[in-house]
Enzyme design. Structure first.
Site, PDB file in Angstrom:
ATOM      1  N   ILE A  52       0.834  -1.210   0.000  1.00 54.98           N
ATOM      2  CA  ILE A  52       0.000   0.000   0.000  1.00 54.98           C
ATOM      3  C   ILE A  52       0.868   1.259   0.000  1.00 54.98           C
ATOM      4  O   ILE A  52       1.960   1.271   0.564  1.00 54.98           O
ATOM      5  CB  ILE A  52      -0.963  -0.031   1.218  1.00 54.98           C
ATOM      6  CG1 ILE A  52      -2.095   0.975   1.052  1.00 54.98           C
ATOM      7  CG2 ILE A  52      -0.218   0.145   2.525  1.00 54.98           C
ATOM      8  CD1 ILE A  52      -3.238   0.769   2.047  1.00 54.98           C
ATOM      9  N   CYS A  53       0.354   2.302  -0.657  1.00 53.54           N
ATOM     10  CA  CYS A  53       0.959   3.633  -0.609  1.00 53.54           C
ATOM     11  C   CYS A  53      -0.190   4.622  -0.477  1.00 53.54           C
ATOM     12  O   CYS A  53      -1.256   4.260   0.022  1.00 53.54           O
ATOM     13  CB  CYS A  53       1.830   3.900  -1.829  1.00 53.54           C
ATOM     14  SG  CYS A  53       0.943   4.012  -3.398  1.00 53.54           S
ATOM     15  N   LYS A  54      -0.029   5.842  -0.921  1.00 51.35           N
ATOM     16  CA  LYS A  54      -1.099   6.829  -0.771  1.00 51.35           C
ATOM     17  C   LYS A  54      -2.248   6.580  -1.747  1.00 51.35           C
ATOM     18  O   LYS A  54      -3.408   6.552  -1.351  1.00 51.35           O
ATOM     19  CB  LYS A  54      -0.556   8.242  -0.964  1.00 51.35           C
ATOM     20  CG  LYS A  54      -1.599   9.327  -0.769  1.00 51.35           C
ATOM     21  CD  LYS A  54      -1.009  10.707  -0.854  1.00 51.35           C
ATOM     22  CE  LYS A  54      -2.081  11.760  -0.631  1.00 51.35           C
ATOM     23  NZ  LYS A  54      -1.517  13.116  -0.708  1.00 51.35           N
TER      24      LYS A  54
END
Length: 76
Positions: A43-45
């Site tokens: 996951i990232c932004k």
């Protein structure tokens, strides 16, 4: 397992509980910290950096899945 590949300041602002922080730039040198067995959600932004990390990890034989929408979607 979920790993967060955002920058430290983003991670500190909020993250999936229990998700270890491995910034995208550190993924190649820290790949040994990612479980080789089972699915690993990345996951990232918003999904771009995690897509790149998941692609790299799959190349290393890890069952990595990009979390579409990233933490923005997770928060919603």
């Amino acid at each position: 397992m979920v790993i967060d590949v955002r920058e430290l300041h983003e991670y500190v602002e909020g993250h999936v509980p229990g998700a270890p922080h491995i910034p995208l730039s550190s993924v190649p040198e820290r790949v040994h910290e990612v479980p080789a067995e089972g699915e690993v959600l990345v996951i990232c932004k918003a999904g771009g950096r995690s897509r790149n990390a998941a692609t790299f990890l799959r190349g290393q034989g890890i069952d990595a899945i990009n979390v579409a929408g990233g933490t923005l979607a997770w928060i919603e």
